[in-house]
Design an enzyme around this catalytic site. Structure first.
Site, mmCIF file in Angstrom:
data_model
loop_
_atom_site.group_PDB
_atom_site.id
_atom_site.type_symbol
_atom_site.label_atom_id
_atom_site.label_comp_id
_atom_site.label_asym_id
_atom_site.label_seq_id
_atom_site.Cartn_x
_atom_site.Cartn_y
_atom_site.Cartn_z
ATOM 1 N N GLU A 88 0.814 -1.208 0.000
ATOM 2 C CA GLU A 88 0.000 0.000 0.000
ATOM 3 C C GLU A 88 0.851 1.263 0.000
ATOM 4 O O GLU A 88 2.023 1.261 0.396
ATOM 5 C CB GLU A 88 -0.952 -0.009 1.181
ATOM 6 N N CYS A 114 3.442 8.456 0.964
ATOM 7 C CA CYS A 114 4.026 7.445 1.840
ATOM 8 C C CYS A 114 4.090 6.138 1.064
ATOM 9 O O CYS A 114 3.068 5.666 0.572
ATOM 10 C CB CYS A 114 3.114 7.310 3.067
ATOM 11 N N CYS A 121 7.126 -7.492 6.552
ATOM 12 C CA CYS A 121 8.304 -6.974 7.254
ATOM 13 C C CYS A 121 8.835 -8.043 8.201
ATOM 14 O O CYS A 121 8.064 -8.761 8.826
ATOM 15 C CB CYS A 121 7.919 -5.722 8.041
ATOM 16 N N CYS A 125 7.426 -5.857 14.835
ATOM 17 C CA CYS A 125 7.037 -5.022 15.980
ATOM 18 C C CYS A 125 5.648 -5.452 16.502
ATOM 19 O O CYS A 125 4.744 -5.752 15.702
ATOM 20 C CB CYS A 125 7.008 -3.556 15.572
ATOM 21 N N CYS A 128 2.450 -3.496 15.239
ATOM 22 C CA CYS A 128 2.331 -3.169 13.806
ATOM 23 C C CYS A 128 1.606 -4.258 13.039
ATOM 24 O O CYS A 128 1.953 -5.436 13.125
ATOM 25 C CB CYS A 128 3.717 -2.955 13.219
ATOM 26 N N GLY A 171 7.058 -2.365 5.412
ATOM 27 C CA GLY A 171 8.428 -2.843 5.292
ATOM 28 C C GLY A 171 9.446 -1.984 5.991
ATOM 29 O O GLY A 171 9.172 -0.866 6.412
ATOM 30 N N GLU A 172 10.645 -2.552 6.116
ATOM 31 C CA GLU A 172 11.753 -1.855 6.746
ATOM 32 C C GLU A 172 12.740 -1.463 5.627
ATOM 33 O O GLU A 172 13.446 -2.323 5.095
ATOM 34 C CB GLU A 172 12.415 -2.784 7.786
ATOM 35 N N SER A 203 12.432 6.107 6.919
ATOM 36 C CA SER A 203 12.092 5.799 8.305
ATOM 37 C C SER A 203 12.564 4.389 8.631
ATOM 38 O O SER A 203 12.316 3.455 7.876
ATOM 39 C CB SER A 203 10.570 5.891 8.478
ATOM 40 N N LEU A 227 11.535 5.221 17.272
ATOM 41 C CA LEU A 227 12.123 4.917 18.586
ATOM 42 C C LEU A 227 11.097 4.217 19.492
ATOM 43 O O LEU A 227 11.315 3.117 19.968
ATOM 44 C CB LEU A 227 12.646 6.202 19.229
ATOM 45 N N HIS A 228 10.008 4.885 19.764
ATOM 46 C CA HIS A 228 8.841 4.330 20.470
ATOM 47 C C HIS A 228 9.036 3.966 21.940
ATOM 48 O O HIS A 228 8.052 3.759 22.657
ATOM 49 C CB HIS A 228 8.256 3.113 19.745
ATOM 50 N N CYS A 345 0.358 1.994 8.728
ATOM 51 C CA CYS A 345 1.102 0.870 8.218
ATOM 52 C C CYS A 345 0.336 -0.458 8.165
ATOM 53 O O CYS A 345 -0.045 -1.017 9.181
ATOM 54 C CB CYS A 345 2.246 0.821 9.217
HETATM 55 N N1 SAH Z 1 9.613 0.007 9.089
HETATM 56 C C1 SAH Z 1 9.858 1.384 9.163
HETATM 57 C C2 SAH Z 1 9.013 2.202 8.227
HETATM 58 C C3 SAH Z 1 7.578 1.807 8.112
HETATM 59 S S1 SAH Z 1 6.575 1.856 9.561
HETATM 60 C C4 SAH Z 1 9.697 1.897 10.578
HETATM 61 O O1 SAH Z 1 9.187 1.181 11.414
HETATM 62 O O2 SAH Z 1 10.127 3.031 10.829
HETATM 63 C C5 SAH Z 1 5.963 3.480 9.579
HETATM 64 C C6 SAH Z 1 5.469 3.962 10.917
HETATM 65 O O3 SAH Z 1 4.143 3.490 11.205
HETATM 66 C C7 SAH Z 1 6.352 3.548 12.088
HETATM 67 O O4 SAH Z 1 6.811 4.657 12.797
HETATM 68 C C8 SAH Z 1 5.406 2.708 12.897
HETATM 69 O O5 SAH Z 1 5.714 2.808 14.221
HETATM 70 C C9 SAH Z 1 4.036 3.283 12.578
HETATM 71 N N2 SAH Z 1 2.955 2.385 12.942
HETATM 72 C C10 SAH Z 1 2.907 1.038 12.893
HETATM 73 N N3 SAH Z 1 1.744 0.583 13.383
HETATM 74 C C11 SAH Z 1 1.030 1.657 13.770
HETATM 75 C C12 SAH Z 1 -0.263 1.843 14.383
HETATM 76 N N4 SAH Z 1 -1.054 0.822 14.652
HETATM 77 N N5 SAH Z 1 -0.653 3.115 14.648
HETATM 78 C C13 SAH Z 1 0.121 4.172 14.336
HETATM 79 N N6 SAH Z 1 1.335 4.066 13.775
HETATM 80 C C14 SAH Z 1 1.792 2.822 13.494
HETATM 81 FE FE1 SF4 Z 2 8.114 -2.519 12.735
HETATM 82 FE FE2 SF4 Z 2 8.113 -0.742 10.704
HETATM 83 FE FE3 SF4 Z 2 8.304 -3.392 10.222
HETATM 84 FE FE4 SF4 Z 2 6.006 -2.386 11.125
HETATM 85 S S1 SF4 Z 2 6.972 -1.938 9.167
HETATM 86 S S2 SF4 Z 2 7.060 -4.276 11.830
HETATM 87 S S3 SF4 Z 2 6.749 -0.746 12.466
HETATM 88 S S4 SF4 Z 2 9.774 -2.128 11.317
#
Ligand code: SAH
Ligand code: SF4
Length: 357
Positions: A88, A114, A121, A125, A128, A171-172, A203, A227-228, A345
């Site tokens: 997406e 975006c 991925c 996380c 996510c 994705g990362e 990111s 960071l989170h 995401c």
């Molecule tokens: N993988 C990379 C880039 C894609 S994720 C990364 O993690 O930085 C993009 C962003 O979406 C990340 O900052 C992630 O923390 C956020 N994200 C993931 N799940 C989410 C959710 N349920 N609500 C809000 N933001 C979310």
């Molecule tokens: Fe974590 Fe970003 Fe991968 Fe989602 S897309 S699992 S937030 S690294």
């Protein structure tokens, strides 16, 4: 698919394959300025060449499956790849077009797109949705850039219009470094979409060694760190990658990252109710970022079916922000753009897989 994806090639690479070399520039003009979807349209190329190119290359590696509009003007696209996988991308309207009283345009709309870099991925996380589906494969450079080209075409956004790009979809990006870096260069090419690297943001969940590698390339790109959490124990629970790359390793990598004079490294902090939303975390964040040209972007956790995590209250979010800004750290709260279409995401793809769309 047995055809190659033309958008996988840089202009330089194409000019080495397609002779005479000036043809590469002409083809790029058709693709990135006129949004051509077939070689037939390229009327300044000899017919025989068009036929040859068509045998070897495709110009349409992605198919838009669904488009969802949000009331705030953002649009979410679900694209199908040639092997049936889906990714997406979201067009975010950051500022509306405005007119002077005399009818002249005061300023144009401002867009950010975006985009995704992988199908699924590996990072996994806990919060996510993308992670839930596991990892399928990397996208190629052309599959990455094509998301933007299709969105520009679909919204009749002029080729010369400035658009910002954020690699914040599925994705990362640093786990697919080669293709992502290539896509950054293809986006930036002045004969193509001409999106300067300072308008592109990668990111990452914090693959420190890859941050160092990316920094050494001196691309002029912006960096965002997801960071989170401010202590390793919590971060490890939320983001298993923290076992391999802990917070200090990320901070060290960021300290050496080349940052554009007018920019800051963005630290994304996904705020989850009762998990990481207390002021003691804000306090630790402040000391962690001491000495870094940083800005913090607080993100409301966007809940979805089946998650135990909750969205924080507006009051806690504001208090967190206020703690940081009053102590001199730049801190914004990300507007919940496209919340009604679940523009976080992985959320549209998930609905599609569940047959809700
Ligand atoms: N993988 C990379 C880039 C894609 S994720 C990364 O993690 O930085 C993009 C962003 O979406 C990340 O900052 C992630 O923390 C956020 N994200 C993931 N799940 C989410 C959710 N349920 N609500 C809000 N933001 C979310
Ligand atoms: Fe974590 Fe970003 Fe991968 Fe989602 S897309 S699992 S937030 S690294």
């Amino acid at each position: 698919m047995n055809k190659k994806i033309l958008q996988d090639y840089t202009k330089q690479e194409l000019s080495e394959i397609i002779k005479p070399a000036f043809r590469a520039k002409q083809i790029w003009n058709w693709v990135y300025h006129k949004y051509a979807s077939s070689f037939d349209e390229m009327l300044n190329l000899p017919k025989a060449m068009r036929e040859e190119l068509d045998k070897e290359f495709t110009l349409t590696p992605l198919k838009a499956l669904t488009v969802q509009d949000s009331i705030d003007g953002s649009r979410k696209y679900l694209f199908e790849l040639h092997d049936g996988h889906t990714v997406e991308a979201v067009l975010l309207l950051m500022r509306d077009k405005e007119y002077h009283e005399d009818g002249f345009v005061k300023h144009q709309e401002r867009y950010t797109v975006c985009i995704s870099s992988q199908v699924g991925c590996k990072v996994g996380c806990a919060f996510c949705l993308t992670a839930k589906g596991g990892f399928m494969r990397n996208l190629t450079a052309g599959e990455i850039t094509e998301q933007l080209r299709m969105i520009k075409k679909d919204n009749t956004i002029d080729a010369n219009r400035r658009v910002n790009i954020v690699y914040m979809g599925m994705g990362e990006p640093l786990d697919n470094l080669d293709a992502v870096v290539k896509s950054v260069k293809i986006f930036a090419d002045p004969d193509g979409m001409a999106i300067a690297t300072h308008r592109q943001t990668i990111s990452t969940s914090g693959l420190s060694s890859k941050i160092v590698k990316l920094g050494a390339m001196e691309l002029g790109i912006n960096l965002a760190i997801s960071l989170h959490a401010v202590d390793d124990e919590l971060r490890q629970q939320l983001m298993p990658i923290n076992k391999a790359y802990n917070i200090q390793s990320i901070i060290d990598a960021v300290k050496n990252f080349p940052v554009n004079d007018r920019k800051r490294v963005m630290f994304e902090y996904l705020v989850i109710k009762d998990v990481n939303d207390d002021i003691s975390a804000a306090k630790k964040l402040l000391s962690l970022l001491d000495g870094i040209k940083a800005k913090v972007n607080l993100i409301y956790f966007n809940p979805y079916g089946g998650t135990e995590f909750k969205r924080p209250s507006v009051k806690d979010m504001k208090a967190f922000q206020e703690y940081l800004t009053s102590r001199g750290l730049h801190c914004t709260i990300r507007e919940s753009k496209g919340l009604d279409i679940s523009a976080a995401c992985g959320q549209l793809r998930e609905q599609e897989l569940e047959g809700e769309v």
